[in-house]
Scaffold this motif. Structure first.
Motif, short mmCIF file in Angstrom:
data_model
loop_
_atom_site.label_atom_id
_atom_site.label_comp_id
_atom_site.label_asym_id
_atom_site.label_seq_id
_atom_site.Cartn_x
_atom_site.Cartn_y
_atom_site.Cartn_z
N GLU A 108 0.82 -1.22 0.00
CA GLU A 108 0.00 0.00 0.00
C GLU A 108 0.84 1.26 0.00
O GLU A 108 0.50 2.26 -0.65
CB GLU A 108 -0.94 -0.02 1.21
CG GLU A 108 -1.94 1.12 1.24
CD GLU A 108 -2.94 1.00 2.37
OE1 GLU A 108 -3.76 1.91 2.52
OE2 GLU A 108 -2.88 -0.02 3.09
N GLU A 109 1.97 1.26 0.69
CA GLU A 109 2.79 2.47 0.77
C GLU A 109 3.51 2.77 -0.55
O GLU A 109 4.03 3.87 -0.74
CB GLU A 109 3.79 2.34 1.90
CG GLU A 109 4.78 1.21 1.77
CD GLU A 109 4.27 -0.11 2.33
OE1 GLU A 109 5.08 -1.04 2.45
OE2 GLU A 109 3.07 -0.18 2.65
N LEU A 110 3.54 1.81 -1.48
CA LEU A 110 4.23 2.01 -2.75
C LEU A 110 3.28 2.18 -3.94
O LEU A 110 3.74 2.28 -5.08
CB LEU A 110 5.19 0.84 -3.03
CG LEU A 110 6.32 0.62 -2.02
CD1 LEU A 110 7.13 -0.62 -2.39
CD2 LEU A 110 7.21 1.85 -1.93
N ARG A 111 1.96 2.17 -3.68
CA ARG A 111 1.01 2.18 -4.79
C ARG A 111 1.12 3.45 -5.64
O ARG A 111 0.87 3.41 -6.84
CB ARG A 111 -0.42 2.05 -4.23
CG ARG A 111 -0.76 0.66 -3.76
CD ARG A 111 -2.20 0.55 -3.30
NE ARG A 111 -2.50 -0.81 -2.86
CZ ARG A 111 -3.70 -1.19 -2.41
NH1 ARG A 111 -4.68 -0.30 -2.32
NH2 ARG A 111 -3.89 -2.44 -2.05
N THR A 113 3.73 5.21 -6.31
CA THR A 113 5.09 5.46 -6.77
C THR A 113 5.30 4.81 -8.14
O THR A 113 4.45 4.06 -8.64
CB THR A 113 6.10 4.88 -5.76
OG1 THR A 113 5.96 3.45 -5.72
CG2 THR A 113 5.87 5.46 -4.38
N CYS A 135 -4.54 7.71 -4.76
CA CYS A 135 -3.36 8.47 -4.34
C CYS A 135 -3.76 9.78 -3.68
O CYS A 135 -4.42 9.77 -2.64
CB CYS A 135 -2.43 8.69 -5.54
SG CYS A 135 -1.78 7.14 -6.22
#
Length: 333
Positions: A108-111, A113, A135
């Motif tokens: 989830e923290e990289l979606r 990027t 985002c």
């Protein structure tokens, strides 16, 4: 001799006059009694005085009519349950995978990027997908829920006042009708802002309706029915939530869900108010005694019950005494 005859004649004359007057009085009293008997013999006087709760119980406090009300509200509660639980599924986010490994879901923290990309195959057409709510715009989901419930909470006071003033039936009918119309209209939204406004109006009308349904249930029957009906309708709400989860994951398209699963079934359910009456308890509390009488008569006919002639026990606020309102005999049909 003449003096004695003269002295006796006034006494005999007075006695005859008194006898004649007595006969006349007895004749008048007898004829008056006969007249009263003739007038009252053709009328059925009320033999008891009861309150509106007792009249409703004798007309059928937990019978066909009451279960008709319960069935109608159960169908409406099903669509309202769909509505209240729908927001997370309408905004269902798309899935992301790692560019370096397409078989691995993106954390989830990289979606948001460059390391991830959105899956486009077999994707559900949610609001997030169609209008790009992800985002930096993902806050729209929480904002939509806040608008929906905040509008409903503020409108409770206004709609509750209308229900107390104009009766239960018509305000509830128009409230549900407007809810269904705006729900259907929201399925044709061309932007996320348009959808949020229309769906916010849906909340304004739907939230007060949910609470007022319990009032209608409680006033339509006796206490026994009210207790059972509350349990049934709450169970119906819970089962509807489970059902909507299955439907949402099966179909997924937000336009289909708001139009065919929520809006149109809710619109169809509004026709149930054609067979629903203003509760006699409400009409009695508003001093609309004739309308309360008519409602009890109609409920008794639907329930095929016979209620003997009775009088309403009405508290006269201007004095401590009580008055009576005679109701006709209700025959079974």
């Amino acid at each position: 001799m003449k003096e004695s005859a003269i002295s006796e004649s006034p006494n005999s004359l007075n006695s005859e006059i008194l006898e004649t007057i007595g006969d006349a009085q007895s004749l008048v009293v007898h004829s008056s009694a006969n007249t009263v008997d003739e007038q009252t013999s053709g009328q059925e006087t009320p033999n008891r005085t009861i309150r509106v709760e007792d009249a409703l119980r004798e007309a059928g406090g937990s019978n066909t009519y009451q279960y008709r009300v319960l069935l109608m509200l159960s169908l409406q509660f099903t669509t309202l349950s769909f509505l209240c639980i729908s927001t997370p599924f309408l905004y269902l986010p798309p899935q992301f995978v790692l560019k370096s490994d397409p078989d691995q879901l993106c954390p989830e923290e990289l979606r948001c990027t460059d390391a991830c990309e959105m899956i486009t195959t077999n994707m559900k057409n949610s609001l997030s997908v169609e209008f790009g709510i992800m985002c930096h715009t993902s806050f729209y989901l929480s904002l939509q829920g806040s608008i929906f419930f905040a509008g409903g909470s503020l409108s409770v006071l206004l709609i509750s006042a209308l229900v107390d003033r104009y009766g239960r039936r018509k305000p509830l009918y128009f409230t549900l009708l407007l809810t269904s119309i705006f729900a259907i209209a929201s399925s044709y939204a061309t932007s996320i802002e348009m959808f949020m406004i229309l769906f916010g109006v849906v909340g304004v009308f739907s939230i007060p309706f949910i609470g007022l349904c319990y009032v209608l249930l409680g006033e339509s029957g006796d206490r026994k029915f009210g207790g059972k009906a509350t349990g049934y309708i709450n169970s119906c709400w819970g089962l509807a939530e489970i059902l909507f989860v299955l439907i949402a994951y099966k179909f997924g398209d937000w336009r289909f869900l708001t139009r065919w699963i929520i809006g149109i079934p809710m619109f169809v359910s509004t026709f149930g108010f054609l067979w629903i009456l203003n509760p006699p308890k409400y009409l009695y509390s508003r001093k609309k005694y004739n309308e309360a009488r008519d409602a009890i008569i109609k409920i008794a006919k639907v329930n095929r019950r016979k209620v003997n002639t009775f009088s309403f026990h009405i508290d006269n606020e201007e004095s401590v005494s009580y008055t009576h309102l005679t109701l006709p005999t209700i025959y079974s049909v």
